[in-house]
Scaffold this motif. Structure first.
Motif, short mmCIF file in Angstrom:
data_model
loop_
_atom_site.label_atom_id
_atom_site.label_comp_id
_atom_site.label_asym_id
_atom_site.label_seq_id
_atom_site.Cartn_x
_atom_site.Cartn_y
_atom_site.Cartn_z
N THR A 32 1.09 -1.00 -0.04
CA THR A 32 0.03 0.05 0.03
C THR A 32 0.41 1.44 0.35
O THR A 32 0.58 2.68 -0.74
CB THR A 32 -1.11 -0.35 1.29
OG1 THR A 32 -1.56 -1.09 0.98
CG2 THR A 32 -2.11 1.10 1.21
N ASN A 33 2.16 1.40 0.73
CA ASN A 33 3.15 2.48 0.68
C ASN A 33 3.30 2.64 -0.72
O ASN A 33 4.06 3.67 -0.89
CB ASN A 33 3.38 2.45 1.67
CG ASN A 33 2.67 2.86 3.59
OD1 ASN A 33 2.73 3.63 3.88
ND2 ASN A 33 2.25 2.41 4.49
N VAL A 35 2.34 1.56 -3.38
CA VAL A 35 1.44 2.46 -4.12
C VAL A 35 1.12 3.99 -3.89
O VAL A 35 1.96 4.45 -4.83
CB VAL A 35 0.63 1.68 -4.72
CG1 VAL A 35 -0.47 2.11 -5.39
CG2 VAL A 35 0.88 0.52 -4.99
N LEU A 36 1.24 3.64 -2.93
CA LEU A 36 1.27 5.76 -2.27
C LEU A 36 2.41 6.63 -2.80
O LEU A 36 1.90 7.25 -3.37
CB LEU A 36 1.02 5.16 -0.63
CG LEU A 36 0.35 6.80 -0.56
CD1 LEU A 36 -0.85 7.45 -1.16
CD2 LEU A 36 0.82 7.20 1.05
N PHE A 37 3.44 6.10 -2.22
CA PHE A 37 4.52 7.14 -2.46
C PHE A 37 4.63 6.82 -4.52
O PHE A 37 5.20 7.48 -4.65
CB PHE A 37 5.54 6.52 -1.46
CG PHE A 37 5.51 6.75 -0.64
CD1 PHE A 37 6.93 7.81 0.27
CD2 PHE A 37 4.91 6.55 0.64
CE1 PHE A 37 6.75 7.77 1.41
CE2 PHE A 37 4.90 6.76 1.81
CZ PHE A 37 5.88 7.64 1.86
N SER A 39 2.55 6.48 -6.61
CA SER A 39 1.97 7.92 -7.02
C SER A 39 2.17 9.25 -6.42
O SER A 39 2.18 10.33 -7.64
CB SER A 39 0.26 7.47 -6.69
OG SER A 39 0.55 7.67 -4.96
N MET A 40 2.91 9.35 -5.93
CA MET A 40 3.08 10.93 -5.62
C MET A 40 4.98 12.03 -6.42
O MET A 40 4.65 12.40 -6.48
CB MET A 40 3.70 11.02 -4.38
CG MET A 40 2.84 10.61 -3.07
SD MET A 40 3.76 10.75 -1.23
CE MET A 40 1.94 10.58 -0.66
N ARG A 47 11.31 12.23 2.26
CA ARG A 47 10.32 11.05 2.75
C ARG A 47 10.51 10.32 3.87
O ARG A 47 11.40 10.08 3.88
CB ARG A 47 10.45 9.89 1.68
CG ARG A 47 9.96 9.99 -0.03
CD ARG A 47 9.20 11.14 -0.09
NE ARG A 47 9.14 11.42 -1.70
CZ ARG A 47 8.80 10.31 -2.24
NH1 ARG A 47 7.74 9.08 -2.60
NH2 ARG A 47 8.30 10.88 -3.40
N THR A 50 7.19 5.24 6.80
CA THR A 50 5.73 5.69 6.94
C THR A 50 4.99 4.95 8.08
O THR A 50 3.64 5.22 8.30
CB THR A 50 5.33 4.78 5.84
OG1 THR A 50 5.97 3.75 6.19
CG2 THR A 50 5.98 4.99 4.44
N MET A 121 11.93 5.91 -0.03
CA MET A 121 10.84 5.90 0.98
C MET A 121 11.03 4.77 1.65
O MET A 121 11.85 3.64 2.03
CB MET A 121 9.29 4.49 0.58
CG MET A 121 8.31 4.29 1.52
SD MET A 121 6.50 3.37 0.50
CE MET A 121 8.45 1.75 1.12
#
Length: 231
Positions: A32-33, A35-37, A39-40, A47, A50, A121
């Protein structure tokens, strides 16, 4: 000792979900992280950590409590003594902690080598842990994990000894102590001193040293509750 190892094997067979689910939840949190990072893009410079790594520690607590509450009555029915069961669950938890700690250290090293998975990340790396050697890293990942498992085991032991009222009583007592401590610190204006104390501690002390004392305390508490518990 052979009986203790036999009980450990029994627990391993009965706790496969407890062994696998923390890793599954950790994997989901990581994906999840990621994909989230991803997309940023470059919207964020440095960073932050998380926080997703906490998932494996929380699930260790939950499954520690479930293992104690579910397996202790079954073990007594199999004529296992409380001492044998306590030694077995202690060995199992220690082995589980070592395995997870090694895995986390390896993943932290991969994260550092790949520049945070190519995204800068920080999921497995916490604070300045990567500045320490591997033995210290194992302790700083493993001791808090052992502590969380023992919190769960202690709650499970309280449950099999005093049932639901005992669990809520124990949680209430902890909340009262923490609340009174916070009120006392506020009353005396010592919060800056508390903050300075934490800043003066090394990461090794905060993640491994002081939690080790709590591990000893919880081990004694768990055994005290377990030795007079009934199925």
């Amino acid at each position: 000792m052979n009986r203790v190892f036999a009980i450990v094997r029994m627990q391993a067979a009965g706790r496969r979900d407890g062994l696998v689910w923390p890793l599954v939840i950790l994997g989901i949190a990581f994906a999840t992280n990621l994909v989230l990072f991803g997309s940023m893009g470059d919207e964020m410079g440095d960073r932050p950590v998380t926080g997703g790594l906490a998932s494996v520690y929380i699930t260790a607590l939950v499954f520690g409590a479930v293992a104690m509450a579910q397996q202790f009555p079954f073990a007594l029915g199999m004529s296992v003594t409380r001492r044998e069961f306590g030694a077995a669950i202690g060995l199992f938890t220690l082995a589980q902690t070592v395995i997870y700690a090694v895995l986390l250290v390896v993943l932290q090293a991969v994260e550092a080598a790949t520049g945070g998975w190519g995204l800068r990340m920080r999921f497995f790396g916490i604070g300045s842990l990567d500045t320490y050697g591997v033995p210290a890293q194992l302790l700083m990942y493993g001791v808090p994990l052992l502590l969380m498992s023992l919190i769960g085991i202690a709650l499970g032991a309280v449950y099999v000894r005093w049932r639901t009222n005992g669990v809520f009583g124990a949680i209430t007592a902890v909340m009262v102590v923490l609340g009174l401590t916070a009120a006392l610190i506020t009353r005396t204006g010592r919060w800056p001193a508390v903050g300075d104390w934490f800043l003066d501690q090394s990461a090794l002390s905060l993640f491994a040293g002081w939690p080790s004392l709590a591990v000893v305390l919880l081990t004694a508490l768990s055994w005290t509750a377990l030795r007079k518990a009934t199925a």
